[in-house]
Design a protein around this motif. Structure first.
Motif, PDB file in Angstrom:
ATOM      1  N   GLY A 331      47.862  46.576  33.131  1.00 51.86           N
ATOM      2  CA  GLY A 331      47.217  46.713  34.508  1.00 51.86           C
ATOM      3  C   GLY A 331      46.005  47.787  34.349  1.00 51.86           C
ATOM      4  N   CYS A 349      40.857  44.677  40.855  1.00 50.97           N
ATOM      5  CA  CYS A 349      40.651  43.438  40.504  1.00 50.97           C
ATOM      6  C   CYS A 349      39.363  42.917  41.249  1.00 50.97           C
ATOM      7  N   SER A 353      41.218  37.962  44.061  1.00 52.56           N
ATOM      8  CA  SER A 353      42.390  38.206  43.352  1.00 52.56           C
ATOM      9  C   SER A 353      43.180  39.476  43.760  1.00 52.56           C
ATOM     10  N   MET A 355      45.974  42.845  42.618  1.00 56.48           N
ATOM     11  CA  MET A 355      46.428  43.646  41.311  1.00 56.48           C
ATOM     12  C   MET A 355      47.922  44.027  41.664  1.00 56.48           C
ATOM     13  N   GLY A 359      49.011  42.911  36.442  1.00 55.73           N
ATOM     14  CA  GLY A 359      47.565  42.614  36.215  1.00 55.73           C
ATOM     15  C   GLY A 359      47.100  41.729  37.538  1.00 55.73           C
ATOM     16  N   CYS A 360      45.913  41.238  37.382  1.00 54.88           N
ATOM     17  CA  CYS A 360      45.420  40.617  38.550  1.00 54.88           C
ATOM     18  C   CYS A 360      45.891  38.951  38.594  1.00 54.88           C
ATOM     19  N   ASP A 371      37.135  42.837  46.354  1.00 56.86           N
ATOM     20  CA  ASP A 371      37.109  43.659  45.100  1.00 56.86           C
ATOM     21  C   ASP A 371      37.989  44.685  45.144  1.00 56.86           C
TER      22      ASP A 371
END
Length: 1482
Positions: A331, A349, A353, A355, A359-360, A371
């Motif tokens: 990540g 991310c 989406s 995080m 990860g995303c 964002d």
């Protein structure tokens, strides 16, 4: 604490399956998610959830809805796709319906395209609004347009959304354009993010596709975001695409752009180009020298020995001299050439989406994110959105349900006289003249107003009911009057219907005209019939009184002008007679007689009897009473005179001489008696005389002949006097010869003899001579008898008693066998025949000769000699053996009574804080302490301090800890991760809101909220700060009980005092008010007046017991009864001769008074006390109650024993795994998870050890022993305490810890048993099943897509490696049939006997048998595991049938709740005396 692997999280939450092929190889039915910025180019193929299908480009999931419908958001309902409301339309796979252009509408629901919209007419009743406003269907006023919408005024049902990229304020008439940011493009609906493999710059109206062969993430912002797809193994990525690894290198991973990830072969080995594994590297046998050492590169570079120094690609780093680059943590990202882990930073991310640590991930439906979001935000209440939504503007109100319509503030109910279908933006008016209730859903709900009574509804309105019909209010038709009834037009009820008048001979009833019955008549229109005059009759249907006539008279009556009259006495008549006839021959009859046969003669008087010609007198020897028809004969042998009137007149005839009269006649006189004629008894013969039976006079009596020694006289036999004799039958006696004598009654001359010598003499031919010395004789002796050897006697002695031993000397005494020595503690003088005992308490040697030889024995140590013997030395004195006085203790010292030496003298015990020295008590110095009576001071533990004179270890404490640490039993310790503390803290404070911090943090400023998903329950627990397990179970405040062990005598009891848990015998004091005794086992003197005894032992509460006289001798077998809840039953002992009182036993100790009538479940005991002479008997009954109306809306899953699982749907199974498992989880909204850790608890035995509860707000661990781990802070709840932690409501009742998490309730017994309770039908998964009501599919649930088929249990193991839990096959342990039978017999003899079907396949019986077989191998005490199966059965009865039974555990020898609690503490949490929360549990 359980750590979820990535694979399991994917399985449990996203239902995702990893694949090793390129994403373009994903099946068409699956969607693709490319993990942004993944070094390895990870991508995931995943199945769309129910009701969703893969989009054309496979980059998202769309709702599977046909044209004219939209996604309703009700995934659990029947209508996932709902029709568009009137005035709106949709194409296929629509999330929302699109409104028709302003002023237009559709013909109805479900329009599929814009072509179905047409202009709306003014006749629809629409309201005209000014610009910036609208009026929904059915609304009577205008409302302002919401933000980002507009209207130009007129007939506006709904405001129009601002076109792509434009915005507006509420109430606007137009929109102002706002350009889209990079990564988005302008559409007709506004800014939307670019799809994967597309990118855009700020202000773009469309997205640009990446160059051929390259891909990009969702919402990419520039061409540089487009990269080549991941290279296969054996390749590496360059700016121009994938290249094969050079010779002598290999690559096992997928490679992304800018990453040179081929690795050199080790040790000079070689490999062909494109190698994918180190196994492709082979040793070089050419004999060449080893290659030169690779060039050492600077930090940020690496040298794999093939291509020289290469810059570390993005998202990696290296130090100086590295041969490879290290990946940034998952990540995180870094620039190319990064030199350390510090260069790796989290990359936010993209919008849509969020995080987490892996990860995303795209936002799920009904959430959105901008964002850089670390979590997705829920849409406002009532609004929904598609997966991957990027702002709150993507959230729209979910379609309204039928009967409602959409406004800018949400759904509103349609008003009266309107209606709407599902998803409507306005309400439709009912047709003219019709009305409907508010919230109506169909046009069929519109109806005309109900008609009034007397009318009915037609298509044209209300009409009046015709004649002979009626109706009530609101009728849709008229009802006909009952058959035969009439009514006027407009009648309003059946009461208005009436019958026509009846004709003569009939009468009116509620059901119409009825014919008059016999003996009555009526005229026209009669409502009732008139009865004929008394005595007259008429046929049915008669029309007047003239139809009534008298009926012929019956027999016994005769006709007169006024009707039938009864015949008088002594007369009779037949049927229809006009007069009565007299009885013949002076006979009699009763009034109303019907024939001559009823005439009879008058009854005869006693002594007579009836004949055909009248009364005749009874003859002799017979009799009769009044009214007799014959005479009775006298009893056998009796006679009577003629005309006798009763049996009493019968008598026997006089008896002849020699007989006598008895009640049964004449009997013969017996022997020795006689009678004359007519005698009623016999006379006895004169005394001494006899006669034969049947003698008739006294002359028949005679004396019997005299026996020898007697002679006959006139008065009978007389005995012969002395010196005479006679033979049998003698009439006189014969004198003995001169000089001879005989006794009276002698029978022959032989009885005559000379007179015998007197004692001490003997007979010789010349007469009596005296016996000499040392001999003796008795009277009449013919010789003298010598004394025994060694005995002597005087001349003329008369018996053996005159022969005696010579007198004994002093110290001896005479016995039958001679002189014997006097024993110890006695003495004698000369010639004594016995020894005299010494005075009480005095002693003497054997053979003592006088009282002077007796003296007291020397006293033992602790006593001293007095004139009256030994006395005990008093307090504060002492003595040795043989002392004549006691010595005083040295000054200042004391001793107890009976002390035996100066060593027993001691200073009085010192008080706490002091210690004893040779010179007395001294105060303890600093850093030490002492309790009462201490002989020395104890130093405080290392590192702890205390003031002088401290009294306990509790006074010792560590110096205050510095910030970032906290105080423990062992001193200051560093605060663990995710906690902090200030200076002097006794504990560390967890970071708020799930924040994280490094170990040793000093304030909350060091806590950082981790960027984790609330839906991902992957948490690692910090090790609890309590680390030391006690070697033995801590001593809690104990409960004692008195136990009766025997009855030495009827008025006594042998008892001891036991620890109620361990059964250890305690040193105690027993008392009953006026009497007390100490010891481990004592004998109590009982009395009826005060039977209550108490035992008191140090560290235990007093225990009480009533001990009647005599002690308990019997206990009846335990029985059980079942009653319905709310009913009442009477408890009986079966012993009616005594008065008893019932007690209801509490779950722990003690009893509550109760009556014989009970209405609730419980264990009841009756003591029948029959003091003082009868035994006490105890009768015990377990009452179970059953609620006959019981209905449960809950499903329960139970985990118990070794281990057994009863699923929500009722399936039973057993397995032995040693892993954490998903017991149950929310498989609908993924709002909660319940994990259970199964671990070894014996040899071959596994059981539940810990439970983890994970919600959106974080995890909580519950351990065996009731320990609660909250991010490393270990604590417990006391009885009755409640606490709420991050939405989990905890409570503890002393035996069960309950955790309420909203969608489920968890109940934990602190040892190995767990219950999970959810609503029926709630969608769940895990070992506890799917809760669908069907047990047949409970073991079929398997979430793995592909790979080997694994056992059901292994499917739900929370582990990094599948199949690593050592799971045995389900139900794989063979159970011995003898053990099953043994368990069944035990349950049959318990209160459970009438509550269970004891067939051998009963799952609870099998579970208990299994655990009984494994009992000896278990970590827990005997039968604890087996009893958990019985407890699960009792709980199951309550959960499924409403049956409640308590105290069953006593009769199955199962542990009490407190014993289970202590076993959990013993085998579970590391409680110490400073933090154990259970001292209050007594």
């Amino acid at each position: 604490m359980i750590m979820l692997s990535r694979a399991v999280v994917v399985i449990l939450i996203a239902h995702l399956t990893e694949t090793a092929s390129a994403w373009t190889d994903c099946p068409k039915h699956q969607a693709v998610f490319v993990v942004p910025d993944s070094f390895s180019g990870d991508h995931i193929c995943y199945d769309c959830t129910d009701g969703w299908v893969t989009s054309d480009d496979q980059m998202s999931c769309d709702p599977d809805c046909p044209p004219g419908t939209y996604y309703s958001g009700n995934a659990a309902g029947d209508e996932v796709c709902a029709k568009c409301a009137k005035g709106a339309y949709s194409e296929s796979r629509a999330m929302f319906c699109t409104s028709c252009p302003e002023g237009e509408t559709t013909a109805g629901l479900g329009a599929a395209s814009l072509d179905e919209c047409y202009p709306e007419s003014e006749e629809d009743g629409a309201v005209t609004c000014p610009a910036g406003h609208f009026a929904a269907q059915g609304a009577t006023s205008c409302s302002r347009c919401p933000e980002n919408t507009y209207s130009t005024g007129g007939v506006v049902r709904e405001c129009s959304a601002c076109p792509g990229g434009k915005v507006s304020e509420a109430g606007s008439s137009d929109c102002e354009k706002e350009p889209c940011e990079a990564g988005k493009y302008m559409s007709s609906e506004g800014c939307k993010s670019c799809s994967k493999n597309y990118y855009s710059e700020a202000g773009a109206t469309q997205c640009t596709r990446c160059p051929s062969g390259k891909i990009s993430a969702y919402a990419s912002t520039s061409l540089s975001d487009c990269t080549y797809g991941p290279c296969m193994q054996g390749h590496y990525m360059t700016d121009s695409g994938c290249q094969s690894c050079p010779a002598n290198t290999y690559n096992m991973r997928f490679a992304m752009v800018g990453v040179q990830s081929c690795v050199g072969c080790p040790g000079g080995s070689t490999s062909p180009p494109g190698s994918i594994s180190v196994n492709n590297c082979e040793a070089d046998d050419s004999g060449d020298t080893e290659p030169e050492a690779p060039l050492e590169c600077a930090a940020g570079q690496f040298n794999n020995g093939v291509l020289g120094c290469q810059q570390c690609p993005v998202n990696t780093f290296s130090g100086a001299g590295a041969s490879s680059c290290t990946d940034c943590p998952s990540g995180k990202i870094s620039n190319a050439g990064s030199t350390s882990n510090n260069d790796c930073e989290w990359k936010p991310c993209l919008a849509g989406s969020f995080m987490n640590s892996r990860g995303c991930h795209p936002c799920r439906a009904n959430t959105y994110s901008g964002d850089g979001a670390s979590r997705c935000t829920e849409c406002p209440v009532g609004k929904i959105s598609a997966p991957g939504s990027t702002s709150v503007y993507d959230c729209r109100y979910g379609p309204c349900s039928a009967g409602n319509f959409m406004t800018d503030s949400g759904c509103q109910q349609c008003g009266e006289n309107t209606f709407s279908g599902p998803g409507a933006s306005s309400c439709n008016n009912c047709p003219e003249g019709k009305i409907s209730a508010a919230g109506s859903t169909l046009s069929d709900d519109c109806e005309y107003e109900p008609c009034s009574a007397g009318d009915y509804m037609t298509d044209s309105g209300c009409q009046q009911c015709g004649e002979n019909y009626f109706s009530g209010d609101g009728a849709s038709s008229c009802s006909g009057c009952p058959r035969g009834k009439l009514s006027a037009a407009g009648s309003s009820s059946a009461d208005d219907c009436y019958y026509a008048p009846c004709s003569a001979g009939e009468y009116m009833t509620g059901s119409g005209c009825q014919q008059c019955g016999e003996n009555s008549f009526s005229g026209d229109g009669a409502s009732s019939c008139t009865s004929c005059p008394e005595g007259k009759v008429a046929a049915a249907g008669s029309t007047s009184a003239d139809d009534c006539e008298y009926a012929p008279c019956s027999a016994g009556n005769y006709m007169t002008v006024s009707g039938c009259q009864q015949c008088g006495e002594n007369t009779f008549s037949g049927d229809g007679a006009s007069s009565c006839s007299g009885c013949p021959d002076s006979k009699l009859s009763a009034a109303g007689s019907s024939s001559a046969d009823d005439c009879y003669y008058a009854p005869c008087s006693a002594g007579d009897y009836m004949t055909a010609s009248g009364c005749q007198q009874c003859g002799e020897n017979s009799f009769s009473g009044d009214g007799a028809s014959s005479c009775d004969s006298c009893p056998d042998g009796k006679i009577s005179s003629a005309g006798s009137s009763s049996v009493d007149d019968c008598y026997y005839a006089p008896c002849s001489a020699g007989d006598y009269m008895t009640v049964s006649g004449c009997q013969q006189c017996g022997e020795n008696s006689f009678s004359g004629d007519g005698a009623s008894s016999c006379d006895s013969c004169p005394e001494g005389k006899v006669s034969s039976a049947g003698s008739s006079s006294v002359d028949d009596c005679y004396y019997e002949p005299c026996s020898a020694g007697d002679y006959m006289t006139a008065s009978g036999c007389q005995q012969c006097g002395e010196n005479s004799f006679s033979g049998d039958g003698a009439s006189s006696c014969t004198s003995c010869a001169d000089g001879k004598l005989s006794a009276a009654g002698s029978t022959s001359e032989d009885d005559c003899d000379y007179a015998p010598c007197s004692a001490g003499n003997y007979m010789t031919d010349s007469g009596c001579q005296q016996c000499g010395e040392n001999s003796y004789s008795g009277d009449g002796a013919s010789s003298c008898t010598s004394c025994a050897d060694d005995k002597v006697s005087a001349a003329g002695s008369t018996s053996l008693d005159d022969c005696k031993y010579a007198p004994c000397s002093a110290g001896d005494y005479m016995t039958d066998s001679g002189c014997q020595q006097c024993g110890e503690n006695s003495y004698s003088g000369d010639g004594a025949s016995s020894c005299t005992s010494c005075a009480d308490g005095k002693l003497s040697a054997a053979g003592s000769t006088s009282e002077d030889d007796c003296d007291y024995a020397p006293c033992s140590a602790g006593d001293y000699m007095t004139a009256s013997g030994c006395q005990q030395c008093g307090e504060n004195t002492f003595s040795g053996d043989g002392a004549s006085s006691c010595d005083s203790c040295p000054e200042g010292r004391v001793s107890s009574a009976g002390s035996s030496s100066v060593d027993d003298c001691y200073y009085e015990p010192c008080s706490a804080g002091d210690f004893m020295t040779d010179s007395g008590c001294q105060q303890c110095g600093e850093n030490s302490f002492s309790g009462d009576g201490a002989s020395s001071c104890t130093s405080c533990p290392d590192g702890k301090l205390s003031a002088a004179g401290s009294t306990s270890e509790d006074d010792c404490d560590y110096a205050p800890c510095q910030a970032g640490s906290f105080m423990t039993e062992n001193g200051c310790a560093e605060c663990p991760d995710n906690t902090y503390s200030a200076s002097g803290a006794g504990s560390c404070t967890p970071c708020p809101d799930g924040g994280q911090s490094a170990a040793g943090s000093t304030s909350s400023d060091a806590c950082v909220v981790p960027e984790t998903s609330p839906a991902t329950p992957s948490v690692a627990y910090t090790t609890p700060t309590e680390a030391t397990f006690p070697e033995s179970t801590p001593v809690f405040g104990g409960t004692a009980r008195i136990f009766i062990t025997g009855s030495p005598t009827p008025g006594s009891a042998r008892v001891n005092c036991l620890d109620d848990v361990t059964n250890k015998i305690l040193d105690a004091k027993f008392s009953n008010g006026g009497y007390s005794v100490k010891g481990k086992e004592v004998v109590l003197d009982l009395n009826c007046a005060d039977p209550t005894w108490v035992c008191e032992a140090d560290g235990y509460d007093p225990a009480y017991l009533d001990i009647p006289v005599p002690v308990l001798e019997a206990q009846n077998s335990v029985s059980a009864v079942m009653i319905n809840a709310g009913e009442e039953t009477v408890l009986k002992t079966g012993e009616e001769s005594v008065t008893v009182s019932w007690f209801k036993e509490s779950p722990f100790t003690g009893r509550d008074p109760w009556t014989n009538k009970v209405s609730e479940a419980g264990r009841y005991t009756a003591e029948m006390k029959r003091c003082p002479s009868h035994p006490t008997v105890i009768k015990t009954i377990n009452v179970a109650s059953k609620d006959p109306n019981f209905v449960s809306d809950k499903s329960v899953c139970s985990v118990f024993g070794d281990p057994h699982i009863l699923t929500f749907d009722g399936e039973h199974y057993t397995f032995h795994g040693e892993c954490p498992y998903v017991l149950a989880m929310d498989c609908s909204g993924y709002g909660w998870y319940i994990y259970g850790k199964f671990a070894a608890c014996g040899n071959g035995v596994t059981c539940l050890e810990n439970v983890d509860i994970i919600t959106q707000q974080g995890p909580l661990e519950i351990k065996r022993g009731f320990g609660i781990n909250d991010y490393g802070r270990m604590f417990g709840l006391s009885k009755g305490e409640t606490q709420s932690i991050r939405g989990v409501d905890l409570s503890f009742d002393g035996s069960i810890l309950t955790a309420d998490i909203g969608g489920a309730v968890v109940e934990w017994d602190g040892l190995s048993s767990l219950r999970i309770i959810v609503d029926k039908g709630a969608r769940t998964c895990g070992l506890c099943s799917n809760n669908d009501g069907n047990s047949a599919n409970d073991l079929e649930q398997n979430l793995y897509n592909g790979g080997a088929i694994m056992s059901f249990a292994d499917t739900w193991a929370v582990t990094y490696v599948r199949g690593s839990c050592g799971v045995n096959e389900l139900n794989s342990v063979d159970i011995d049939t003898n053990t099953v039978e043994s368990v069944m017999n035990d349950m049959k003899s318990s209160p459970l006997s009438n509550l269970i079907d004891f067939s051998a396949d009963n799952n609870f019986v099998l579970a208990a048998a299994h655990d009984r077989m494994m009992d000896s191998a278990s970590l827990f005490k005997a039968n604890y595991m087996e009893c958990s199966c019985f407890q699960a059965f009792v709980d199951h009865l309550r959960d499924t049938q409403g049956i409640v039974i308590s105290r069953w555990d006593i009769d199955l020898n199962c542990p009490s709740p407190r014993e289970i609690l202590l076993e959990g503490v013993r085998t579970g949490c590391p409680w110490t005396k400073n933090n154990a929360p259970f001292y209050v549990l007594k």
